[in-house]
Design a protein around this motif. Structure first.
Motif, mmCIF file in Angstrom:
data_model
loop_
_atom_site.group_PDB
_atom_site.id
_atom_site.type_symbol
_atom_site.label_atom_id
_atom_site.label_comp_id
_atom_site.label_asym_id
_atom_site.label_seq_id
_atom_site.Cartn_x
_atom_site.Cartn_y
_atom_site.Cartn_z
ATOM 1 N N ILE A 246 55.297 46.188 25.233
ATOM 2 C CA ILE A 246 54.177 47.064 25.601
ATOM 3 C C ILE A 246 54.667 48.498 25.796
ATOM 4 O O ILE A 246 54.023 49.463 25.365
ATOM 5 C CB ILE A 246 53.489 46.546 26.873
ATOM 6 C CG1 ILE A 246 52.759 45.236 26.590
ATOM 7 C CG2 ILE A 246 52.502 47.582 27.422
ATOM 8 C CD1 ILE A 246 52.307 44.493 27.837
ATOM 9 N N SER A 247 55.820 48.644 26.431
ATOM 10 C CA SER A 247 56.358 49.974 26.710
ATOM 11 C C SER A 247 56.788 50.681 25.433
ATOM 12 O O SER A 247 56.498 51.871 25.239
ATOM 13 C CB SER A 247 57.543 49.858 27.681
ATOM 14 O OG SER A 247 57.117 49.376 28.935
ATOM 15 N N LEU A 248 57.475 49.966 24.551
ATOM 16 C CA LEU A 248 57.874 50.574 23.275
ATOM 17 C C LEU A 248 56.643 50.996 22.473
ATOM 18 O O LEU A 248 56.624 52.070 21.862
ATOM 19 C CB LEU A 248 58.723 49.598 22.471
ATOM 20 C CG LEU A 248 60.156 49.372 22.981
ATOM 21 C CD1 LEU A 248 60.806 48.215 22.231
ATOM 22 C CD2 LEU A 248 60.999 50.641 22.830
ATOM 23 N N PHE B 257 49.743 49.894 18.798
ATOM 24 C CA PHE B 257 49.289 48.772 19.609
ATOM 25 C C PHE B 257 50.411 47.748 19.699
ATOM 26 O O PHE B 257 51.081 47.464 18.710
ATOM 27 C CB PHE B 257 48.041 48.136 19.005
ATOM 28 C CG PHE B 257 47.371 47.166 19.932
ATOM 29 C CD1 PHE B 257 46.600 47.627 20.990
ATOM 30 C CD2 PHE B 257 47.537 45.801 19.772
ATOM 31 C CE1 PHE B 257 45.995 46.739 21.867
ATOM 32 C CE2 PHE B 257 46.936 44.910 20.644
ATOM 33 C CZ PHE B 257 46.171 45.374 21.692
ATOM 34 N N PRO B 258 50.640 47.162 20.874
ATOM 35 C CA PRO B 258 51.754 46.217 21.012
ATOM 36 C C PRO B 258 51.502 44.898 20.293
ATOM 37 O O PRO B 258 50.358 44.482 20.097
ATOM 38 C CB PRO B 258 51.834 46.003 22.533
ATOM 39 C CG PRO B 258 50.471 46.320 23.040
ATOM 40 C CD PRO B 258 49.947 47.406 22.158
ATOM 41 N N ASP B 259 52.578 44.247 19.931
ATOM 42 C CA ASP B 259 52.534 42.930 19.293
ATOM 43 C C ASP B 259 52.529 41.887 20.400
ATOM 44 O O ASP B 259 53.578 41.490 20.915
ATOM 45 C CB ASP B 259 53.741 42.753 18.385
ATOM 46 C CG ASP B 259 53.739 41.409 17.671
ATOM 47 O OD1 ASP B 259 52.688 40.730 17.686
ATOM 48 O OD2 ASP B 259 54.793 41.022 17.119
ATOM 49 N N PHE C 289 38.274 37.784 21.275
ATOM 50 C CA PHE C 289 39.694 37.793 21.643
ATOM 51 C C PHE C 289 40.542 38.468 20.582
ATOM 52 O O PHE C 289 41.742 38.633 20.770
ATOM 53 C CB PHE C 289 40.202 36.368 21.865
ATOM 54 C CG PHE C 289 39.640 35.701 23.096
ATOM 55 C CD1 PHE C 289 38.806 36.384 23.966
ATOM 56 C CD2 PHE C 289 39.954 34.394 23.384
ATOM 57 C CE1 PHE C 289 38.288 35.780 25.108
ATOM 58 C CE2 PHE C 289 39.450 33.768 24.523
ATOM 59 C CZ PHE C 289 38.620 34.472 25.380
ATOM 60 N N GLY C 290 39.970 38.836 19.457
ATOM 61 C CA GLY C 290 40.727 39.472 18.390
ATOM 62 C C GLY C 290 41.491 38.469 17.560
ATOM 63 O O GLY C 290 41.394 37.252 17.736
ATOM 64 N N LYS C 291 42.279 38.991 16.645
ATOM 65 C CA LYS C 291 43.038 38.124 15.740
ATOM 66 C C LYS C 291 44.440 37.905 16.265
ATOM 67 O O LYS C 291 44.996 38.729 16.956
ATOM 68 C CB LYS C 291 43.099 38.770 14.363
ATOM 69 C CG LYS C 291 41.732 38.888 13.699
ATOM 70 C CD LYS C 291 41.857 39.463 12.296
ATOM 71 C CE LYS C 291 40.487 39.559 11.625
ATOM 72 N NZ LYS C 291 40.556 40.108 10.262
#
Length: 284
Positions: free
Chosen positions: A257-259, A266-268, A282-284
């Protein structure tokens, strides 16, 4: 190879911009005594600390903030993890000094500072509960601060201040004290902050020395995505965010999240859990 976390500089010491927080390793949840006990049950030995320290180190997060004098087991875990991983872990100690204006109190504080150096700390930041006793708002000074920063220098460490009271940053900068970095509470919820978020943000962004922000997720009052995205985008490129985690998996999530926040992407992350995860919302 794991992506390495960006770095900053405090005097001549290179630090990862993410600092390993230790409230959720040492038992200070800021939520309840039962949560504190849960933490202490999990992290009850040097062996227990090592997996989470290794998770941070794999991403180049090699700087840890703690009152190390209160946890010999954490200190031991740091040393053993260094040997196992072949990497230095930079210790930022936050001892609570006796700032009573007496010869005996000075001797006691000097012993605590020397103990910090013996444990291997590279930076020594006077705990806010001690430093704030020295503040004179009428004079705009932190009286006798040079006594303690001098002790820290004499012990071979870089001095700093834990500044929960934001005036400490202002007074230190104005008076040119030998303070090379600050700890400051800063989060999107205003949790434990003494003045408005905007005011503290201004102090951080105008500070003459790098700032180590803490309580980024407001002790769980906001999610890691919200808290960390705010913090990384509201500080200067040389400032730091202290991020505590309860498990290695949480550390991995917080690092991603920080990177992502630093890289403006957007974070993975995995989708949120639910009895029915096949929901478009909830998205993909």
């Amino acid at each position: 190879m794991d992506k390495k976390f960006p770095r900053t500089q405090v005097e001549n010491i290179s630090l990862s911009r993410m600092l390993i927080g230790t409230n959720w390793l040492l038992g200070w949840s800021h939520t309840s005594s039962s949560a504190d006990e849960m933490i202490k049950r999990r992290y009850d030995s040097a062996q227990a600390f090592k997996p989470i320290l290794e998770a941070y180190l794999r991403h180049g997060v090699d700087s840890i903030m703690a009152p190390f004098g209160l946890s010999p087991e954490l200190t031991r875990a740091v040393k053993e993890t260094e040997q196992h991983m072949g990497q230095e872990i930079i210790m930022i100690d936050t001892p609570t000094l006796d700032v009573t204006d007496s010869a005996e109190a000075r001797r006691k504080s000097e012993r605590l500072v020397k103990d910090s150096a013996k444990r291997g700390a590279r930076l020594c930041l006077i705990h806010h509960s001690a430093a704030e006793q020295l503040v004179n708002k009428n004079l705009g000074q932190i009286v006798r601060l040079d006594d303690y920063t001098g002790m820290i220098r004499d012990a071979g460490m870089v001095p700093g201040l834990s500044a929960h009271m934001p005036e400490l940053v202002v007074y230190s900068d104005q008076n040119g004290y030998d303070v090379q970095t600050y700890i400051q509470i800063f989060n999107c919820m205003g949790f434990l902050m003494q003045v408005e978020i905007e005011a503290v943000a201004s102090i951080i962004n105008n500070a003459k020395k790098p700032v180590m922000t803490i309580k980024s997720m407001a002790a769980g009052c906001c999610s890691p995505y919200v808290g960390l995205t705010f913090s990384w985008n509201a500080i200067k490129p040389r400032d730091m965010v202290t991020v505590g985690a309860f498990t290695p998996d949480e550390a991995e999530e917080d690092i991603e999240i920080s990177l992502a926040a630093i890289e403006h992407r957007f974070p993975d992350l995995e989708k949120r859990g639910s009895p029915n995860e096949e929901q478009a919302a909830f998205g993909k």
